[in-house]
Write a protein that holds these residues in place. Sequence first.
Motif, mmCIF file in Angstrom:
data_model
loop_
_atom_site.group_PDB
_atom_site.id
_atom_site.type_symbol
_atom_site.label_atom_id
_atom_site.label_comp_id
_atom_site.label_asym_id
_atom_site.label_seq_id
_atom_site.Cartn_x
_atom_site.Cartn_y
_atom_site.Cartn_z
ATOM 1 N N TYR A 24 0.611 -1.112 0.578
ATOM 2 C CA TYR A 24 0.309 -0.034 -0.231
ATOM 3 C C TYR A 24 1.222 1.533 0.349
ATOM 4 C CZ TYR A 24 -3.512 -3.790 0.632
ATOM 5 O OH TYR A 24 -3.743 -4.545 1.675
ATOM 6 N N ILE A 25 0.686 2.713 -1.029
ATOM 7 C CA ILE A 25 1.059 3.199 -0.368
ATOM 8 C C ILE A 25 0.215 4.059 -0.276
ATOM 9 C CG2 ILE A 25 2.467 5.133 -2.543
ATOM 10 C CD1 ILE A 25 2.220 3.442 -4.612
ATOM 11 N N ILE A 26 1.528 5.381 1.003
ATOM 12 C CA ILE A 26 0.332 5.770 1.286
ATOM 13 C C ILE A 26 1.406 7.185 1.301
ATOM 14 C CG2 ILE A 26 -0.696 6.312 3.812
ATOM 15 C CD1 ILE A 26 -1.074 3.545 3.700
ATOM 16 N N PHE A 27 -0.015 8.624 1.581
ATOM 17 C CA PHE A 27 0.696 9.644 0.847
ATOM 18 C C PHE A 27 -0.654 10.913 1.666
ATOM 19 C CE2 PHE A 27 -1.404 8.437 -2.795
ATOM 20 C CZ PHE A 27 -2.659 9.357 -3.413
ATOM 21 N N ASP A 28 -0.375 12.545 1.638
ATOM 22 C CA ASP A 28 -1.244 12.736 2.073
ATOM 23 C C ASP A 28 -1.418 13.970 0.738
ATOM 24 O OD1 ASP A 28 0.766 15.000 2.435
ATOM 25 O OD2 ASP A 28 0.910 14.796 4.514
ATOM 26 N N ALA A 29 -2.952 14.656 2.042
ATOM 27 C CA ALA A 29 -3.133 15.904 0.783
ATOM 28 C C ALA A 29 -1.965 16.582 -0.214
ATOM 29 C CB ALA A 29 -3.706 16.819 1.664
ATOM 30 N N LYS A 30 -0.791 17.427 0.508
ATOM 31 C CA LYS A 30 0.180 17.796 -0.219
ATOM 32 C C LYS A 30 0.344 16.925 -1.415
ATOM 33 C CE LYS A 30 3.625 16.924 2.967
ATOM 34 N NZ LYS A 30 2.882 16.117 3.866
ATOM 35 N N SER A 31 0.279 15.825 -1.697
ATOM 36 C CA SER A 31 1.275 15.442 -2.934
ATOM 37 C C SER A 31 0.371 14.599 -4.137
ATOM 38 C CB SER A 31 2.019 14.272 -2.412
ATOM 39 O OG SER A 31 2.612 14.191 -0.984
ATOM 40 N N LEU A 32 -0.681 14.819 -3.534
ATOM 41 C CA LEU A 32 -2.452 14.146 -4.590
ATOM 42 C C LEU A 32 -2.272 14.639 -5.817
ATOM 43 C CD1 LEU A 32 -4.943 12.757 -4.720
ATOM 44 C CD2 LEU A 32 -5.791 14.828 -4.013
ATOM 45 N N LYS A 33 -1.269 15.744 -6.218
ATOM 46 C CA LYS A 33 -1.487 16.402 -7.456
ATOM 47 C C LYS A 33 -0.090 16.171 -7.936
ATOM 48 C CE LYS A 33 -5.839 18.621 -7.304
ATOM 49 N NZ LYS A 33 -6.660 20.415 -7.424
ATOM 50 N N LEU A 34 0.579 15.746 -7.578
ATOM 51 C CA LEU A 34 2.177 16.301 -8.179
ATOM 52 C C LEU A 34 2.832 14.944 -8.735
ATOM 53 C CD1 LEU A 34 3.689 16.987 -4.655
ATOM 54 C CD2 LEU A 34 3.260 18.779 -6.447
#
Length: 465
Positions: free
Chosen positions: A305-315
């Motif tokens: 599972y790749i986990i990330f947060d909101a600041k990376s969503l559109k990168l």
Amino acid sequence: MKCERLDTDVLVVGGGNAALCAAIAARRKGARVLVVEAAPKFYRGGNTRHTRNMRCAHDTATETLTGPYTEEEFWDDLLRVTEGNTDEALAKHMIAASKEMLTWITEQGVRFQPSLGGTLSLGRTNSFFLGGGRAMLNALYLTAEKLGVDVLYDAPVTALEIDGGSFRAAIARIGGRDVRIAAKSLVAAAGGFEANIDWLKEGWGERAENFLIRGTPCNRGDVLKMLLANGVEAIGDPTQCHAVAIDARAPKFDGGIITRLDCVVFGIVVNRHAERFYDEGEDFWPKRYAIWGRLVAAQPDQIAYIIFDAKSLKLFMPSLFPPISADSIGELAHKLDLPVEALETTVGTFNAAVQPGSFDHTVFDDCRTRGLAIEKTHWARRLEDPPFYAYPVRPGITFTYLGTRVDREARMQLAAGGATGNMFSAGEIMAGNVLGKGYAAGVGMTIGSVFGRIAGEGAANHACN
């Protein structure tokens, strides 16, 4: 039942990039050429349908490339990703020949566009096909047909007649009938065996049941098996392949490039126990993305599972499927069916280890962790801005590396020693000569184009002389 008969100068088995480059090159040398493609016309082209770029050496910037990419740099990149598992002489021969390919393939009707953005960082090294792989294929087929190349679809090869290392004929199943196709030369460009799960299991065991096949279901390795059974020398490890982490919700076959995920560098990757297992920031994505399929294959149940947060969503370019989202790490764990406390601990420990730095995913930045058993060496940022997101991933197999050994003329070699008389191969079926392990973006298309052209010209020269 009487077998129908055809004859030609050069028989090309396969219908993708390597096959079409071979067919066009052979026809331009004056040979009669017949292409037999196992797939129906709509699905022609094997894995080329899903590609989008190729990597070629070039000396200067162009309208679509932002700068030079020397033969030396190409070789350094290939040596790095393969960790030395490559035929150096053959690889350098391919790299040198790749300098002509952008011009040659443009002359065959293929058009290019500037690089896509995001994490690819390929604007200088890789040429992107205008319209993607299917448009590239359509251009090659149009050129081949205008030149007089004959193409048969729904025509799987079921047997090869080989005598003393020389090709005599192939039997293809066409319209429910067996057709014997005699030819003076053979070009095998029929892909690997990634769609043959039973063959994958011979090397990978039961883990292969959880693999997803990114490309065509037609690449079952039938032609490869026939060639090896007829004395052609094998090269490569049956467990080595181009394997990336793709969306676990993708179909078993033919999901293509839109199921690939390019967001590993922006977060962390955990297994079903919510544990990290590798450095997500080891290197630039185009050079290391293909290790993640094998890494996930080694995890329990072959899922991560790749986990990330909101600041990376559109990168990054998203998958075909939307990410799973939640307002807290605990809620996200519930949705992923992961142990809640373990994921919260993993994320919390990671966040505490992140050091101050200036984030820039286009360079080796100074954003890293300190004090973890598995550090993230670049592009490390705290996961603290909700909502939080996750993509489930499984190993996505693109193509296998076990194949036919060839020389610099793309002529197949015999296990007993020496070269075959009139048998050539190109593309995935011989990629293991260059790719003993690892992968760099666009190299598969380079192998197919360069050795396709070489094989086609060699096959035509043999047939016409």
